[in-house]
Design an enzyme around this catalytic site. Structure first.
Site, PDB file in Angstrom:
ATOM      1  N   GLU A  70      63.691  15.630 -54.794  1.00 14.20           N
ATOM      2  CA  GLU A  70      62.367  16.276 -54.717  1.00 14.20           C
ATOM      3  C   GLU A  70      61.997  17.156 -53.568  1.00 14.20           C
ATOM      4  O   GLU A  70      61.645  18.303 -53.515  1.00 14.20           O
ATOM      5  CB  GLU A  70      61.478  15.112 -54.921  1.00 14.20           C
ATOM      6  CG  GLU A  70      59.851  15.867 -54.635  1.00 14.20           C
ATOM      7  CD  GLU A  70      58.825  14.740 -55.019  1.00 14.20           C
ATOM      8  OE1 GLU A  70      58.970  13.482 -54.972  1.00 14.20           O
ATOM      9  OE2 GLU A  70      57.763  15.328 -55.172  1.00 14.20           O
ATOM     10  N   ASP A  91      64.140  11.003 -56.365  1.00 13.31           N
ATOM     11  CA  ASP A  91      62.549  11.084 -55.814  1.00 13.31           C
ATOM     12  C   ASP A  91      62.715   9.846 -54.759  1.00 13.31           C
ATOM     13  O   ASP A  91      62.758   8.972 -55.385  1.00 13.31           O
ATOM     14  CB  ASP A  91      61.711  10.899 -56.738  1.00 13.31           C
ATOM     15  CG  ASP A  91      60.485  10.929 -56.711  1.00 13.31           C
ATOM     16  OD1 ASP A  91      60.110  11.226 -55.191  1.00 13.31           O
ATOM     17  OD2 ASP A  91      59.533  11.261 -57.183  1.00 13.31           O
ATOM     18  N   ILE A  93      60.288   9.200 -52.654  1.00 13.85           N
ATOM     19  CA  ILE A  93      59.199   8.005 -52.679  1.00 13.85           C
ATOM     20  C   ILE A  93      58.385   8.834 -54.071  1.00 13.85           C
ATOM     21  O   ILE A  93      57.750   9.894 -53.792  1.00 13.85           O
ATOM     22  CB  ILE A  93      58.222   8.086 -51.517  1.00 13.85           C
ATOM     23  CG1 ILE A  93      59.179   7.600 -50.253  1.00 13.85           C
ATOM     24  CG2 ILE A  93      57.067   7.273 -51.699  1.00 13.85           C
ATOM     25  CD1 ILE A  93      58.207   7.694 -48.958  1.00 13.85           C
ATOM     26  N   ASP A  94      58.423   7.732 -54.898  1.00 16.08           N
ATOM     27  CA  ASP A  94      57.782   8.331 -56.463  1.00 16.08           C
ATOM     28  C   ASP A  94      56.406   7.511 -55.980  1.00 16.08           C
ATOM     29  O   ASP A  94      56.539   6.243 -55.845  1.00 16.08           O
ATOM     30  CB  ASP A  94      58.402   8.101 -57.340  1.00 16.08           C
ATOM     31  CG  ASP A  94      57.569   8.647 -58.659  1.00 16.08           C
ATOM     32  OD1 ASP A  94      57.373   9.914 -58.756  1.00 16.08           O
ATOM     33  OD2 ASP A  94      56.837   7.979 -59.563  1.00 16.08           O
ATOM     34  N   THR A  96      53.716   8.958 -54.050  1.00 18.82           N
ATOM     35  CA  THR A  96      53.744   9.290 -52.545  1.00 18.82           C
ATOM     36  C   THR A  96      52.004   8.927 -52.402  1.00 18.82           C
ATOM     37  O   THR A  96      51.637   8.470 -51.110  1.00 18.82           O
ATOM     38  CB  THR A  96      54.076  10.592 -52.358  1.00 18.82           C
ATOM     39  OG1 THR A  96      55.225  10.877 -52.505  1.00 18.82           O
ATOM     40  CG2 THR A  96      53.603  10.861 -50.735  1.00 18.82           C
ATOM     41  N   ASP A 220      60.804  12.815 -61.374  1.00 22.47           N
ATOM     42  CA  ASP A 220      59.720  11.825 -61.724  1.00 22.47           C
ATOM     43  C   ASP A 220      60.097  10.918 -62.779  1.00 22.47           C
ATOM     44  O   ASP A 220      59.720   9.802 -62.837  1.00 22.47           O
ATOM     45  CB  ASP A 220      58.390  12.354 -62.004  1.00 22.47           C
ATOM     46  CG  ASP A 220      57.777  13.361 -60.857  1.00 22.47           C
ATOM     47  OD1 ASP A 220      57.935  12.706 -59.839  1.00 22.47           O
ATOM     48  OD2 ASP A 220      57.395  14.236 -61.218  1.00 22.47           O
TER      49      ASP A 220
HETATM   50  C1  LIP Z   1      54.348  11.939 -58.431  1.00 25.73           C
HETATM   51  C2  LIP Z   1      54.352  11.069 -59.757  1.00 25.73           C
HETATM   52  C3  LIP Z   1      52.978  11.001 -60.061  1.00 25.73           C
HETATM   53  C4  LIP Z   1      52.596  12.400 -60.612  1.00 25.73           C
HETATM   54  C5  LIP Z   1      52.724  13.409 -59.495  1.00 25.73           C
HETATM   55  C6  LIP Z   1      53.868  13.376 -58.723  1.00 25.73           C
HETATM   56  P1  LIP Z   1      55.653  11.856 -55.965  1.00 25.73           P
HETATM   57  O1  LIP Z   1      55.467  11.710 -57.642  1.00 25.73           O
HETATM   58  O2  LIP Z   1      54.999  10.032 -59.645  1.00 25.73           O
HETATM   59  O3  LIP Z   1      52.740  10.173 -61.452  1.00 25.73           O
HETATM   60  O4  LIP Z   1      51.223  12.382 -61.264  1.00 25.73           O
HETATM   61  O5  LIP Z   1      52.561  14.607 -59.973  1.00 25.73           O
HETATM   62  O6  LIP Z   1      54.979  13.837 -59.149  1.00 25.73           O
HETATM   63  O7  LIP Z   1      55.277  13.200 -55.694  1.00 25.73           O
HETATM   64  O8  LIP Z   1      54.660  10.900 -55.507  1.00 25.73           O
HETATM   65  O9  LIP Z   1      57.011  11.854 -55.781  1.00 25.73           O
END
Ligand code: LIP
Length: 277
Positions: A70, A91, A93-94, A96, A220
């Protein structure tokens, strides 16, 4: 070979647990927060650090493998095509925004594709200590115990998860809210958890029946897609067609029987929204 994949899996698991310490230690403290695509798209120094640790570690062990991460993609502003080469989709940290707020739904998501096919999926929430894993053809697991998705086949008995934050983006607000309204009017309940990877795992473990979101990116959903399929569920395109990992528009479901009702509901909601415009 199978043995190669065993090694990839073991190595990636270990590295994931190790680098997740960064998340566990940092979640309660202060962070440097920057925005990417908009106010809803956050990144911290920890996203970058975890991705660096993961990619450095994997690249050392597997020098011929490719990476789609990412933060690397975001800073280069270029999404590479998926090739037949072994590719780690990461990813760091998914969720964030959850991480920034110390809301404990946040995770590392790592998948490996070989010949463009998902072979390994690992989603780890180090705060709640949930390790979701899957290998193609070998089932899905939570902390080593086999998981199965829901067999509920009607939306009226379903818990539906969505990504509400996208309603803050003006161009897609009407569509997102139109679909939300349609879901609210039929479901048992609506949940919005802020991590696509974890939500896919919740559908995989049968804690929710449906997850829907367009506007996602490959990292994601890559690991979660394999986990949900190995748990007996499925992930399809919002239109009802085949899921495209590199352009994910997601309907994730506990089982196939619920798909037609869901696809129809989204379609009718969009039609209503367009009529209002
Ligand atoms: C996030 C996702 C979240 C989505 C955001 C974003 P990140 O990932 O898990 O559910 O709505 O668009 O992609 O940016 O925190 O890794």
């Amino acid at each position: 070979t199978d043995q190669d994949l065993d090694h990839c899996f073991d190595f990636a698991m270990k590295l994931t647990v190790e680098s997740a310490k960064i998340i566990r230690e940092a979640i309660e403290g202060g962070k440097n927060i920057e925005t990417k695509a908009g106010d809803w798209d956050l990144v911290t120094q920890y996203d970058k650090r975890v991705e660096e640790v993961l990619i450095t570690g994997l690249a050392e062990e597997f020098p011929n493998h490719k990476f789609i991460g990412e933060e690397t993609v975001s800073s280069a502003n270029y999404l590479p095509a998926l090739t037949d080469a072994p590719t780690w989709i990461i990813d760091p940290i998914d969720g964030t925004t959850n991480f920034v707020h110390a809301f404990p739904h946040t995770c590392i998501s790592i998948a490996l594709t070989v010949k463009s096919q998902l072979e390994i999926g690992i989603v780890y929430n180090p705060v709640l200590e949930q390790m979701f894993t899957a290998r193609r053809g070998r089932g899905a697991y939570l902390n080593g115990k086999s998981i199965k998705s829901s067999s509920i086949s009607e939306l009226k008995s379903s818990l539906i998860c969505i990504e509400a934050s996208y309603a803050t983006i003006e161009e897609i607000r009407d569509i997102v809210l139109g679909r939300l309204e349609a879901f609210v009017s039929v479901a048992h309940g609506i949940r919005t958890m802020g991590s696509a990877a974890l939500t896919l795992c919740y559908v995989a473990m049968g804690a929710a029946e449906v997850y829907h979101s367009d506007n996602l990116m490959p990292w994601d959903v890559a690991a979660g897609a394999l986990i949900i399929r190995e748990a007996g569920g499925d992930i399809i395109d919002t239109s009802g067609g085949d899921f495209d990992l590199m352009k994910p528009r997601v309907l994730a479901i506990g089982n196939r029987k619920i798909a037609p009702e869901l696809v129809k509901l989204v379609h009718l909601a969009d039609k209503k929204t367009h009529r209002k415009r």
